[in-house]
Design a protein around this motif. Structure first.
Motif, PDB file in Angstrom:
ATOM      1  N   ASN A 134      -6.281 -12.594   2.851  1.00  0.00           N
ATOM      2  CA  ASN A 134      -5.009 -12.846   2.182  1.00  0.00           C
ATOM      3  C   ASN A 134      -4.865 -12.025   0.905  1.00  0.00           C
ATOM      4  O   ASN A 134      -3.911 -12.197   0.173  1.00  0.00           O
ATOM      5  CB  ASN A 134      -4.853 -14.334   1.864  1.00  0.00           C
ATOM      6  CG  ASN A 134      -5.917 -14.841   0.907  1.00  0.00           C
ATOM      7  OD1 ASN A 134      -6.991 -14.250   0.809  1.00  0.00           O
ATOM      8  ND2 ASN A 134      -5.624 -15.919   0.216  1.00  0.00           N
ATOM      9  N   LYS A 135      -5.788 -11.126   0.650  1.00  0.00           N
ATOM     10  CA  LYS A 135      -5.708 -10.266  -0.507  1.00  0.00           C
ATOM     11  C   LYS A 135      -5.557  -8.821  -0.046  1.00  0.00           C
ATOM     12  O   LYS A 135      -5.988  -8.460   1.051  1.00  0.00           O
ATOM     13  CB  LYS A 135      -6.958 -10.420  -1.387  1.00  0.00           C
ATOM     14  CG  LYS A 135      -7.029 -11.766  -2.086  1.00  0.00           C
ATOM     15  CD  LYS A 135      -8.172 -11.796  -3.079  1.00  0.00           C
ATOM     16  CE  LYS A 135      -8.217 -13.126  -3.835  1.00  0.00           C
ATOM     17  NZ  LYS A 135      -9.296 -13.155  -4.832  1.00  0.00           N
ATOM     18  N   PRO A 136      -4.953  -7.964  -0.882  1.00  0.00           N
ATOM     19  CA  PRO A 136      -4.754  -6.574  -0.455  1.00  0.00           C
ATOM     20  C   PRO A 136      -6.071  -5.836  -0.247  1.00  0.00           C
ATOM     21  O   PRO A 136      -7.059  -6.098  -0.938  1.00  0.00           O
ATOM     22  CB  PRO A 136      -3.957  -5.969  -1.621  1.00  0.00           C
ATOM     23  CG  PRO A 136      -4.243  -6.855  -2.791  1.00  0.00           C
ATOM     24  CD  PRO A 136      -4.417  -8.226  -2.228  1.00  0.00           C
ATOM     25  N   THR A 137      -6.083  -4.932   0.712  1.00  0.00           N
ATOM     26  CA  THR A 137      -7.264  -4.099   0.952  1.00  0.00           C
ATOM     27  C   THR A 137      -7.016  -2.650   0.554  1.00  0.00           C
ATOM     28  O   THR A 137      -7.958  -1.880   0.430  1.00  0.00           O
ATOM     29  CB  THR A 137      -7.656  -4.142   2.440  1.00  0.00           C
ATOM     30  OG1 THR A 137      -6.560  -3.676   3.226  1.00  0.00           O
ATOM     31  CG2 THR A 137      -8.016  -5.560   2.854  1.00  0.00           C
ATOM     32  N   ALA A 138      -5.731  -2.287   0.370  1.00  0.00           N
ATOM     33  CA  ALA A 138      -5.425  -0.913  -0.016  1.00  0.00           C
ATOM     34  C   ALA A 138      -4.039  -0.845  -0.648  1.00  0.00           C
ATOM     35  O   ALA A 138      -3.178  -1.693  -0.396  1.00  0.00           O
ATOM     36  CB  ALA A 138      -5.492   0.011   1.194  1.00  0.00           C
ATOM     37  N   TYR A 139      -3.849   0.176  -1.479  1.00  0.00           N
ATOM     38  CA  TYR A 139      -2.543   0.471  -2.068  1.00  0.00           C
ATOM     39  C   TYR A 139      -2.181   1.913  -1.709  1.00  0.00           C
ATOM     40  O   TYR A 139      -3.054   2.799  -1.715  1.00  0.00           O
ATOM     41  CB  TYR A 139      -2.572   0.340  -3.592  1.00  0.00           C
ATOM     42  CG  TYR A 139      -2.792  -1.060  -4.113  1.00  0.00           C
ATOM     43  CD1 TYR A 139      -1.751  -1.985  -4.133  1.00  0.00           C
ATOM     44  CD2 TYR A 139      -4.029  -1.437  -4.629  1.00  0.00           C
ATOM     45  CE1 TYR A 139      -1.946  -3.265  -4.638  1.00  0.00           C
ATOM     46  CE2 TYR A 139      -4.225  -2.712  -5.126  1.00  0.00           C
ATOM     47  CZ  TYR A 139      -3.190  -3.619  -5.141  1.00  0.00           C
ATOM     48  OH  TYR A 139      -3.380  -4.885  -5.635  1.00  0.00           O
ATOM     49  N   ARG A 140      -0.900   2.160  -1.442  1.00  0.00           N
ATOM     50  CA  ARG A 140      -0.418   3.514  -1.219  1.00  0.00           C
ATOM     51  C   ARG A 140       0.733   3.790  -2.166  1.00  0.00           C
ATOM     52  O   ARG A 140       1.604   2.943  -2.365  1.00  0.00           O
ATOM     53  CB  ARG A 140       0.032   3.704   0.232  1.00  0.00           C
ATOM     54  CG  ARG A 140      -1.116   3.712   1.234  1.00  0.00           C
ATOM     55  CD  ARG A 140      -0.635   3.858   2.650  1.00  0.00           C
ATOM     56  NE  ARG A 140      -1.739   3.750   3.596  1.00  0.00           N
ATOM     57  CZ  ARG A 140      -1.607   3.617   4.909  1.00  0.00           C
ATOM     58  NH1 ARG A 140      -0.388   3.568   5.435  1.00  0.00           N
ATOM     59  NH2 ARG A 140      -2.660   3.524   5.694  1.00  0.00           N
ATOM     60  N   PHE A 141       0.738   5.001  -2.723  1.00  0.00           N
ATOM     61  CA  PHE A 141       1.784   5.378  -3.673  1.00  0.00           C
ATOM     62  C   PHE A 141       1.883   6.902  -3.710  1.00  0.00           C
ATOM     63  O   PHE A 141       0.875   7.594  -3.783  1.00  0.00           O
ATOM     64  CB  PHE A 141       1.459   4.849  -5.074  1.00  0.00           C
ATOM     65  CG  PHE A 141       0.155   5.353  -5.639  1.00  0.00           C
ATOM     66  CD1 PHE A 141       0.109   6.463  -6.479  1.00  0.00           C
ATOM     67  CD2 PHE A 141      -1.048   4.722  -5.322  1.00  0.00           C
ATOM     68  CE1 PHE A 141      -1.091   6.931  -6.983  1.00  0.00           C
ATOM     69  CE2 PHE A 141      -2.259   5.189  -5.832  1.00  0.00           C
ATOM     70  CZ  PHE A 141      -2.278   6.298  -6.667  1.00  0.00           C
ATOM     71  N   PHE A 190       3.595   2.265 -14.682  1.00  0.00           N
ATOM     72  CA  PHE A 190       3.324   2.989 -13.446  1.00  0.00           C
ATOM     73  C   PHE A 190       4.627   3.088 -12.672  1.00  0.00           C
ATOM     74  O   PHE A 190       5.161   2.077 -12.196  1.00  0.00           O
ATOM     75  CB  PHE A 190       2.255   2.272 -12.612  1.00  0.00           C
ATOM     76  CG  PHE A 190       1.681   3.134 -11.531  1.00  0.00           C
ATOM     77  CD1 PHE A 190       0.683   4.056 -11.802  1.00  0.00           C
ATOM     78  CD2 PHE A 190       2.146   3.024 -10.224  1.00  0.00           C
ATOM     79  CE1 PHE A 190       0.159   4.873 -10.812  1.00  0.00           C
ATOM     80  CE2 PHE A 190       1.636   3.840  -9.225  1.00  0.00           C
ATOM     81  CZ  PHE A 190       0.630   4.757  -9.510  1.00  0.00           C
ATOM     82  N   ALA A 191       5.169   4.323 -12.560  1.00  0.00           N
ATOM     83  CA  ALA A 191       6.549   4.503 -12.134  1.00  0.00           C
ATOM     84  C   ALA A 191       6.747   4.598 -10.632  1.00  0.00           C
ATOM     85  O   ALA A 191       7.878   4.489 -10.149  1.00  0.00           O
ATOM     86  CB  ALA A 191       7.119   5.768 -12.802  1.00  0.00           C
ATOM     87  N   ALA A 192       5.681   4.793  -9.867  1.00  0.00           N
ATOM     88  CA  ALA A 192       5.839   5.000  -8.422  1.00  0.00           C
ATOM     89  C   ALA A 192       6.026   3.684  -7.681  1.00  0.00           C
ATOM     90  O   ALA A 192       5.614   2.615  -8.139  1.00  0.00           O
ATOM     91  CB  ALA A 192       4.613   5.736  -7.868  1.00  0.00           C
ATOM     92  N   THR A 193       6.647   3.783  -6.514  1.00  0.00           N
ATOM     93  CA  THR A 193       6.707   2.627  -5.590  1.00  0.00           C
ATOM     94  C   THR A 193       5.354   2.452  -4.936  1.00  0.00           C
ATOM     95  O   THR A 193       4.730   3.431  -4.505  1.00  0.00           O
ATOM     96  CB  THR A 193       7.783   2.869  -4.510  1.00  0.00           C
ATOM     97  OG1 THR A 193       9.057   3.020  -5.147  1.00  0.00           O
ATOM     98  CG2 THR A 193       7.829   1.709  -3.533  1.00  0.00           C
ATOM     99  N   VAL A 194       4.878   1.228  -4.868  1.00  0.00           N
ATOM    100  CA  VAL A 194       3.546   0.939  -4.338  1.00  0.00           C
ATOM    101  C   VAL A 194       3.652   0.080  -3.084  1.00  0.00           C
ATOM    102  O   VAL A 194       4.350  -0.939  -3.076  1.00  0.00           O
ATOM    103  CB  VAL A 194       2.678   0.203  -5.390  1.00  0.00           C
ATOM    104  CG1 VAL A 194       1.307  -0.161  -4.811  1.00  0.00           C
ATOM    105  CG2 VAL A 194       2.508   1.084  -6.632  1.00  0.00           C
ATOM    106  N   GLU A 195       2.974   0.505  -2.020  1.00  0.00           N
ATOM    107  CA  GLU A 195       2.880  -0.270  -0.789  1.00  0.00           C
ATOM    108  C   GLU A 195       1.533  -0.964  -0.754  1.00  0.00           C
ATOM    109  O   GLU A 195       0.504  -0.378  -1.110  1.00  0.00           O
ATOM    110  CB  GLU A 195       3.010   0.624   0.436  1.00  0.00           C
ATOM    111  CG  GLU A 195       4.341   1.330   0.565  1.00  0.00           C
ATOM    112  CD  GLU A 195       4.373   2.225   1.797  1.00  0.00           C
ATOM    113  OE1 GLU A 195       4.636   1.697   2.897  1.00  0.00           O
ATOM    114  OE2 GLU A 195       4.103   3.423   1.654  1.00  0.00           O
TER     115      GLU A 195
END
Length: 241
Positions: A134-141, A234-239
């Motif tokens: 239930n916790k994130p495993t990765a971020y993309r930006f 942090f200005a980018a959109t994060v997935e």
């Protein structure tokens, strides 16, 4: 039973080496002394070292060069020692190369001990653990990906980019709160620097390091922006994955 931490002191002054070895040994550390880069390399090759204390002004070698060599192969924490306050440029360069802290000679062994313990606590707190589903495993930006399980940062070109513990923690703080202004205090809390361990300049140096790794033009950052008088954004959109 706790494992005894192994520290490496690299200094060509035998009196300084003896002082540090004797004092830290009394506080339950294993301490290996080295007078030069050759001895340092031998110790690093023969055993696991948990932290390096490195003098920047060795008589026959450039401590900055040694710090750079260590950082290209390992994320072992480094405390740099400088001889005079006029060596501010070298001190900042050492921090930019990936050193975790610095002390100016003459220094108190007690202060050195406190800084060592603080760094080792942060490193322990940053050790990877199994991530619940239930916790994130990765971020993309912006084409980048930060894998939290492997602690690996991958560039848009698919190349791995190494991060120090401090850089990883700081980037994670930003990615958890994109497009929000974060004060220096919030960032210090996020990377586990508190009280006398914390100084604003440390955040500025970490920001500079991250910008040099993430930004196409660090002098005109598009991802980590400065909000004057307030902090950073942090200005980018994060997935999140």
């Amino acid at each position: 039973m706790a494992t005894v931490k192994h520290l490496l002191i690299v200094d060509d002054d035998p009196a300084i080496r003896s002082l540090i070895v004797d004092y830290l040994s009394e506080h339950d550390f294993r301490v290996s002394p080295a007078a030069d880069g050759q001895e340092m390399a031998r110790i690093l090759a023969e055993s696991i070292v948990d932290l390096i204390i490195l003098d920047l002004k060795l008589s026959r070698e450039d401590g900055l060069h040694l710090a750079r060599e260590v950082r290209t192969r390992s994320e072992v924490p480094i405390i740099i020692l400088t001889g005079q306050r006029r060596e501010e440029v070298d001190r900042i360069l050492g921090l930019e190369l990936g050193a975790d802290d610095y002390l100016t000679k003459p220094f108190s062994p007690r202060e050195l001990l406190a800084r060592i313990k603080a760094i080792l606590r942060r490193v322990k707190g940053a050790d990877p653990v199994s991530t619940p589903t239930n916790k994130p495993t990765a971020y993309r930006f912006a084409g980048w990906e930060l894998n939290l399980r492997t602690r690996r940062l991958t560039s848009p070109a698919g190349e791995p980019v190494s991060l120090t513990n401090g850089e990883f923690n700081l980037l994670t703080v930003f990615l958890r709160a994109p497009q929000q202004v974060l004060s220096r205090d919030q960032l210090l809390d996020g990377i586990h620097l508190h009280d006398d361990e914390a100084y604003d300049r440390s955040i500025d140096v970490q920001i500079l390091r991250l910008r040099r790794k993430l930004e196409a033009n660090p002098s005109e950052p598009q991802l980590i922006k400065t909000e004057r008088g307030a902090g950073y954004l942090f200005a980018a959109t994060v997935e999140v994955f």
